[in-house]
Design a protein around this motif. Structure first.
Motif, mmCIF file in Angstrom:
data_model
loop_
_atom_site.group_PDB
_atom_site.id
_atom_site.type_symbol
_atom_site.label_atom_id
_atom_site.label_comp_id
_atom_site.label_asym_id
_atom_site.label_seq_id
_atom_site.Cartn_x
_atom_site.Cartn_y
_atom_site.Cartn_z
ATOM 1 N N PHE A 130 1.045 -1.334 -0.008
ATOM 2 C CA PHE A 130 -0.058 0.256 -0.319
ATOM 3 C C PHE A 130 0.692 1.363 0.263
ATOM 4 C CE2 PHE A 130 -2.653 -3.054 2.950
ATOM 5 C CZ PHE A 130 -4.172 -3.482 1.712
ATOM 6 N N SER A 131 -0.062 2.514 -0.231
ATOM 7 C CA SER A 131 1.441 4.027 -0.088
ATOM 8 C C SER A 131 1.006 4.099 1.055
ATOM 9 C CB SER A 131 0.209 4.798 -0.945
ATOM 10 O OG SER A 131 1.165 5.594 -0.915
ATOM 11 N N LEU A 132 2.504 3.769 1.800
ATOM 12 C CA LEU A 132 3.358 4.370 3.092
ATOM 13 C C LEU A 132 2.731 2.665 3.866
ATOM 14 C CD1 LEU A 132 2.090 7.894 3.082
ATOM 15 C CD2 LEU A 132 4.545 6.992 2.887
ATOM 16 N N GLY A 133 2.460 2.217 3.153
ATOM 17 C CA GLY A 133 2.330 1.025 4.153
ATOM 18 C C GLY A 133 2.389 -1.072 3.350
ATOM 19 N N CYS A 134 2.021 -1.778 4.030
ATOM 20 C CA CYS A 134 2.025 -3.066 3.444
ATOM 21 C C CYS A 134 0.705 -3.550 4.267
ATOM 22 C CB CYS A 134 3.059 -3.493 3.486
ATOM 23 S SG CYS A 134 3.640 -4.116 5.597
ATOM 24 N N GLY A 135 0.729 -4.903 3.405
ATOM 25 C CA GLY A 135 -0.715 -5.164 3.866
ATOM 26 C C GLY A 135 -0.571 -6.544 5.704
ATOM 27 N N ARG A 136 -1.554 -6.457 6.172
ATOM 28 C CA ARG A 136 -1.778 -7.517 7.225
ATOM 29 C C ARG A 136 -1.098 -8.751 6.262
ATOM 30 N NH1 ARG A 136 -3.694 -6.609 11.972
ATOM 31 N NH2 ARG A 136 -4.740 -4.282 11.969
ATOM 32 N N LEU A 137 -0.509 -10.207 7.511
ATOM 33 C CA LEU A 137 0.102 -10.698 7.272
ATOM 34 C C LEU A 137 -1.111 -11.872 8.205
ATOM 35 C CD1 LEU A 137 3.923 -10.762 8.743
ATOM 36 C CD2 LEU A 137 2.897 -10.191 6.511
ATOM 37 N N PHE A 138 -1.918 -12.201 6.765
ATOM 38 C CA PHE A 138 -3.166 -13.250 7.303
ATOM 39 C C PHE A 138 -2.981 -14.594 7.245
ATOM 40 C CE2 PHE A 138 -6.375 -9.598 6.155
ATOM 41 C CZ PHE A 138 -6.343 -9.101 7.569
ATOM 42 N N GLU A 139 -1.999 -15.081 6.220
ATOM 43 C CA GLU A 139 -2.053 -15.975 5.870
ATOM 44 C C GLU A 139 -0.706 -16.624 5.929
ATOM 45 O OE1 GLU A 139 -5.854 -17.245 3.852
ATOM 46 O OE2 GLU A 139 -4.547 -17.761 2.513
ATOM 47 N N GLY A 140 0.263 -15.573 5.361
ATOM 48 C CA GLY A 140 2.009 -15.594 5.676
ATOM 49 C C GLY A 140 2.999 -15.888 5.819
ATOM 50 N N ASP A 251 0.278 -3.385 13.881
ATOM 51 C CA ASP A 251 -0.713 -4.119 13.960
ATOM 52 C C ASP A 251 -1.371 -3.715 14.689
ATOM 53 O OD1 ASP A 251 -0.161 -6.022 11.685
ATOM 54 O OD2 ASP A 251 0.789 -7.419 12.538
ATOM 55 N N ARG A 252 -0.407 -3.010 16.036
ATOM 56 C CA ARG A 252 -0.461 -2.252 17.303
ATOM 57 C C ARG A 252 -1.041 -1.362 17.142
ATOM 58 N NH1 ARG A 252 4.142 -4.521 18.565
ATOM 59 N NH2 ARG A 252 5.908 -3.209 19.506
#
Length: 253
Positions: A130-140, A251-252
């Motif tokens: 994402f712009s200025l971020g990245c995805g959550r680690l749901f499965e990886g 995440d927190r």
């Protein structure tokens, strides 16, 4: 329609429509068929549909679009995705009339079967970057996500980054905490706030912008490491451990 159009869906999703030389458009992650069907009613012709991963807000519109258009549907091998014509994976190339071929990359992390598509100019990265971020680690794993982001960071700086959520300003709050002193990012945010106030998307971004502003692509930069050390009481472990700590902090946050 511009060459790249972000159709808003749900609260913060974008469905990307990418028009080729022949006039047809590739549609990426149509979680809601409605915006695409309206664009079709206004003259857009669907040349193909690309799916990055199985989440409902990315595939929910597939049944209605299959009924409304005669175009090939591409996506990952995943039993949770129905209605694909072509299963693609790492290293495959998708050749469509009027388009530069898309290279398919397997980028697990957010989900186990996540794909990205790149044509040498435009990157459709789903929920990985994402712009200025990245995805959550749901499965990886953190290692998988870091490998994916490193792969993206190696692309040319002018590569357009087509993320699938309008998260930029929300991500900015964490980016400012992780790296308080980043004048390039601050100038970017002034522009993005103006765009959002005018009702325009913050996207697409570009790889060069993300390398200069996104803490998850700056895990080796002293500026980011200082913020991480201050938050965690000191730096321990290797590069992967630091990335995992940064993602856990987000995440927190």
């Amino acid at each position: 329609m511009d060459t790249l159009t972000a159709l808003p869906a749900f609260d913060d999703n974008y469905i990307w429509c990418y028009r080729g030389d022949g006039g047809g458009s590739v549609v990426v992650d149509p979680g809601d068929a409605g915006p695409v069907l309206r664009a079709m009613a206004e003259g857009m012709r669907v040349a193909a549909v690309l799916i990055t991963h199985h989440h409902a807000d990315h595939i929910g519109g597939l049944p209605a679009l299959r009924a409304a258009c005669d175009a090939p549907f591409y996506g990952p091998h995943d039993e949770r995705i129905a209605g694909l014509d072509h299963i693609v994976g790492e290293g495959d190339r998708i050749t469509l009339p009027g388009f530069v071929p898309f290279t398919v990359w397997a980028v697990p992390g957010h989900t186990r079967s996540h794909l990205a598509y790149w044509d040498g100019r435009v990157l459709f990265c789903g929920d990985t970057l994402f712009s200025l971020g990245c995805g959550r680690l749901f499965e990886g794993t953190p290692a998988q996500m870091l490998a994916a982001l490193d792969r993206f960071a190696a692309l040319p700086d002018d590569t357009l980054v087509c993320c699938t959520h309008e998260y930029t300003l929300a991500n900015a709050r964490f980016a400012e905490a992780a790296e308080p002193d980043n004048p390039v990012r601050d100038a970017l945010l002034a522009d993005i706030r103006a765009r959002r106030a005018a009702g325009r998307p913050s996207l697409p971004s570009a790889i060069g912008i993300e390398k200069a502003c996104n803490p998850f692509l700056r895990i080796d930069r002293p500026e980011t490491l200082r913020g991480l050390a201050a938050q965690s009481g000191g730096l321990t472990g290797d590069r992967l451990a630091r990335f995992a700590a940064l993602r856990a902090w987000k995440d927190r946050f």
